[in-house]
Design an enzyme around this catalytic site. Structure first.
Site, PDB file in Angstrom:
ATOM      1  CB  CYS A   1      -0.829   0.031   1.164  1.00 20.71           C
ATOM      2  SG  CYS A   1      -1.750   1.706   1.487  1.00 20.71           S
TER       3      CYS A   1
ATOM      4  CB  SER B   1      -0.752   0.268   6.527  1.00 21.81           C
ATOM      5  OG  SER B   1      -1.656   1.107   7.461  1.00 21.81           O
TER       6      SER B   1
END
Ligand code: FE
Length: 199
Positions: free
Chosen positions: A104, A108
């Site tokens: 990502c 996250s």
């Protein structure tokens, strides 16, 4: 990865998290019990084991595998795994020719219902930027060397799509049961930074 991204005199993540928790509790926004419950659920109960069960089923049931690739959220939900951060799970399949890995780049994003909470390295800015720029080098540093003719595909998870890797079933596991196979599947293999190996 050990690369430090903060000045040495910054308080630790743990301290800052505790400070934030105190503020939220003081403001009446959360209770410590509710937070502990949520964290325990994803660390202890979910962990990456749900994902391992999904992978083992896909390896042993081709109709399920196709369903999983077609609609990850629905197929995962069929095994009873659903919840926050699991609304748009997209499954990408590793083959001898294609290796998928998930990152990502913004924060996250991670498929909680199948993998639990993300490991620290997944949230590390170095992982997030380097996996896009130099995936082969970073994978190699993380212990996964890929042949030059393998096509490496990097998937950027977000709130729209949370990617989850269906690893390759290792050779030599033909006689293993679904339960035995699930025990071989690791979190790292489902993020795409490792392969599953036969015992
Ligand atoms: Fe994110």
């Amino acid at each position: 990865m050990t690369e430090k991204t903060e000045p040495a005199d910054m308080p630790s993540i743990e301290l800052r998290t505790e400070a934030l928790e105190s503020l939220l509790v003081e403001a009446g926004l959360v209770t410590p019990e509710a937070l502990d419950g949520l964290i325990n659920r994803y660390v202890a109960d979910v962990g990456p084991m749900n994902g391992a069960k999904v992978v083992a089923k896909a390896w042993t049931d081709d109709a399920y595998r196709r369903q999983l690739l077609d609609d990850g959220t629905a197929a995962v939900g069929e095994l009873g795994f659903a919840g926050p951060q699991g609304e748009h799970i997209v499954v990408v399949e590793n083959t001898p020719e294609i290796h998928n890995v998930v990152v990502c780049t913004l924060c996250s994003c991670y498929p909680w219902p199948v993998l639990g909470l993300p490991p620290d390295w997944y949230k590390d800015p170095a992982y997030r930027s380097r996996m896009v720029r130099e995936p082969r080098t970073l994978l190699s540093e993380m212990g996964l060397d890929l042949d030059d003719d393998v096509d490496v595909r990097v998937w950027d998870s977000s709130a729209e799509n949370r990617y989850f890797v269906l690893p390759e079933r290792p050779e030599g596991t033909e006689s293993m049961s679904e339960e035995e196979l699930a025990e071989l599947v690791t979190r790292d293999a489902m993020v795409g930074v490792a392969k599953v190996t036969a015992p």
